[in-house]
Write a protein that holds these residues in place. Sequence first.
Motif, short mmCIF file in Angstrom:
data_model
loop_
_atom_site.label_atom_id
_atom_site.label_comp_id
_atom_site.label_asym_id
_atom_site.label_seq_id
_atom_site.Cartn_x
_atom_site.Cartn_y
_atom_site.Cartn_z
N LEU A 1 23.60 -59.41 -25.46
CA LEU A 1 22.51 -58.43 -25.36
C LEU A 1 22.65 -57.32 -26.41
N ALA A 2 23.91 -56.92 -26.68
CA ALA A 2 24.13 -55.88 -27.69
C ALA A 2 23.62 -56.32 -29.05
N ILE A 3 23.89 -57.58 -29.42
CA ILE A 3 23.40 -58.10 -30.70
C ILE A 3 21.88 -58.19 -30.68
N LEU A 4 21.36 -58.74 -29.61
CA LEU A 4 19.91 -58.98 -29.51
C LEU A 4 19.11 -57.68 -29.57
N ILE A 5 19.63 -56.62 -28.96
CA ILE A 5 18.89 -55.35 -28.88
C ILE A 5 19.14 -54.46 -30.09
N THR A 6 20.42 -54.32 -30.48
CA THR A 6 20.74 -53.31 -31.50
C THR A 6 20.59 -53.79 -32.94
N ALA A 7 20.80 -55.09 -33.21
CA ALA A 7 20.74 -55.56 -34.60
C ALA A 7 19.34 -55.38 -35.21
N PRO A 8 18.27 -55.90 -34.58
CA PRO A 8 16.95 -55.70 -35.20
C PRO A 8 16.48 -54.25 -35.15
N ASN A 9 16.73 -53.56 -34.03
CA ASN A 9 16.29 -52.17 -33.91
C ASN A 9 17.05 -51.26 -34.87
N GLY A 10 18.35 -51.52 -35.03
CA GLY A 10 19.14 -50.73 -35.98
C GLY A 10 18.65 -50.91 -37.40
N ALA A 11 18.35 -52.17 -37.79
CA ALA A 11 17.84 -52.43 -39.14
C ALA A 11 16.50 -51.73 -39.36
N LEU A 12 15.64 -51.76 -38.35
CA LEU A 12 14.33 -51.10 -38.47
C LEU A 12 14.48 -49.58 -38.59
N LEU A 13 15.36 -49.01 -37.79
CA LEU A 13 15.56 -47.56 -37.84
C LEU A 13 16.11 -47.11 -39.19
N ILE A 14 17.06 -47.86 -39.73
CA ILE A 14 17.62 -47.51 -41.04
C ILE A 14 16.52 -47.54 -42.10
N GLY A 15 15.71 -48.60 -42.06
CA GLY A 15 14.65 -48.73 -43.06
C GLY A 15 13.55 -47.69 -42.93
N LEU A 16 13.23 -47.28 -41.71
CA LEU A 16 12.15 -46.32 -41.50
C LEU A 16 12.61 -44.88 -41.69
N VAL A 17 13.79 -44.55 -41.18
CA VAL A 17 14.28 -43.17 -41.20
C VAL A 17 14.90 -42.83 -42.56
N GLY A 18 15.57 -43.80 -43.20
CA GLY A 18 16.29 -43.54 -44.44
C GLY A 18 15.47 -42.84 -45.52
N PRO A 19 14.32 -43.42 -45.94
CA PRO A 19 13.54 -42.76 -47.00
C PRO A 19 13.01 -41.38 -46.63
N LYS A 20 12.85 -41.11 -45.33
CA LYS A 20 12.33 -39.81 -44.90
C LYS A 20 13.45 -38.78 -44.72
N ALA A 21 14.65 -39.23 -44.37
CA ALA A 21 15.73 -38.29 -44.06
C ALA A 21 16.64 -38.01 -45.26
N LEU A 22 16.76 -38.95 -46.18
CA LEU A 22 17.69 -38.80 -47.29
C LEU A 22 16.95 -38.30 -48.54
N SER A 23 17.67 -37.55 -49.34
CA SER A 23 17.10 -37.07 -50.60
C SER A 23 17.04 -38.20 -51.61
N LEU A 24 16.02 -38.19 -52.45
CA LEU A 24 15.84 -39.23 -53.47
C LEU A 24 16.55 -38.79 -54.74
N ASP A 25 17.65 -39.46 -55.06
CA ASP A 25 18.46 -39.11 -56.22
C ASP A 25 18.42 -40.24 -57.23
N SER A 26 19.06 -40.02 -58.35
CA SER A 26 19.19 -41.08 -59.35
C SER A 26 20.35 -41.99 -58.95
N PRO A 27 20.17 -43.34 -58.97
CA PRO A 27 21.26 -44.25 -58.61
C PRO A 27 22.53 -44.06 -59.44
N GLU A 28 22.39 -43.53 -60.68
CA GLU A 28 23.57 -43.35 -61.53
C GLU A 28 24.49 -42.25 -61.02
N GLU A 29 24.02 -41.44 -60.05
CA GLU A 29 24.84 -40.33 -59.56
C GLU A 29 25.84 -40.80 -58.52
N ALA A 30 25.81 -42.07 -58.14
CA ALA A 30 26.74 -42.57 -57.12
C ALA A 30 28.16 -42.52 -57.62
#
Length: 486
Positions: A457-486
């Motif tokens: 159940l942990a895999i079934l519930i958290t894997a897809p929802n976690g991937a969706l949350l990362i994809g939806l929240v990431g661009p809104k919560a993180l600052s947009l920087d240049s990839p070369e600054e890593a």
Amino acid sequence: METKNEDSHTPAQGFEDEKVEETIPLEESKKTRRCKCYPPRGKLNEFITFVVLLAFLWIVIWSYVGKEVYPGGSLFGMLVIFNFALLGGRLIQFIKIPSVPPLPPLLGMLLAGFVVRNTPIIRDYAQISQVWSSYLRNTALTIILVRAGLGLDPQALEKLKGVCLRLSIGPCCIEACSAAIFSHFIMKFPWLWGFLLGFVLGAVSPAVVVPAMLMLQEQGYGVKKGIPTLLIAASSFDDILAITGFNSFLSITFTAAPVYKNIFRGVYEAVIGVTGGILMGYFIRYFPSNDQTTLAWKRAFLLLGSSITAVIGSSRLGLHGSGGLGAIVLTFVSSLGWKDEKKERVQQIVANLWIIFQPLLFGLVGAEVSVANLESNTIGICVATLGLSLLVRIIVTFLLVSFTGFSFKEKVFVALSWIPKATVQAVLGPLALEESRSKNLPQFEAYAKNVMTMAFLAILITAPNGALLIGLVGPKALSLDSPEEA
């Protein structure tokens, strides 16, 4: 004159005859060319080749093992689960949501195994012995550990060592403790079984987190503060801690010795694992030497061979806490002395091997869950325990990154990114059930089945929802920087 005329006419006539003789085969060759059938090419050729290869593989295996490849045999069941899992993984990849990381194929593989187990006609023929299933899952665990050891970046750890350490240890331990408490009062688990369950649930999944973080990093999100790098590095340590904690409590739960002896034994096994890993790691660092051919293949074989020996051999010797830790340590120590490009070649070889074992692992885990054996209230109490434990994990993760210079949105993103569970749960979930069966302890089977259901159940519930949350929240919560600054 007539002779001359005849002579002059003869070459012309001969020329015409020769021309006729040449045109007849040419016309025939055109007809033949039109009627000739060429073998298929492209996708059809690829499909036919694949089917024939599978057929010959089946025949070769049949030559060695006989009835095991017939319907009802373990090899036949393994082939069915493998192909169903591959199909399930491919179907999940067709689900695409704009600006969101793709759903992990492991979700489709898990569901495919579940379908195989709970479809009557298929279930009767696709059966795998517990011994085979155990060895396959332990091999998959070894590959996960090797990939985790190779994925550890010393420079990133040095740069973010404080927050990385907190993020690796804190959420896993707190969730394990909270899951033990909730399972004790909600699911009526004994305390030892509660902590064993807690460390199954406590691991985050690199299979979900790492691809999502790499996608955000390529787009330039959160690069300046190193958030993707932090989460990638911490996910490996988080898994190591969860596996070590689980093995310790597994040993304590199935041993009748006093608790203090089990604690001492756990420390003793950890020391053996670390010491053996360091020694073997230094050996693989220098053997084979850099001047040898096929260097990457030899190193990959030594890493996998020694790690499988550590994991499966230590279990056979009763040293459950040594194998996983030894595999991680030897992989990390040996890779420290390799150049980046040579290390990447070894990583690629191990990753290719994971392509084969991933469908088997998640397919076998899904096939262990039977709807007929689930009690009416089991799913409800499992989801309640899982939900409460996740809530505690999110809050603790948010608090642990509160003093790192991250903004409020970035803290929320890190906390939500620490939700997904998959690979470690797939490996550890069935181990308690196998242990109770191998030691003939039927009084433990009910707890062990609930542990495995929770992992499913942990895999079934958290894997897809976690991937969706990362994809939806990431661009809104993180600052947009240049990839070369890593």
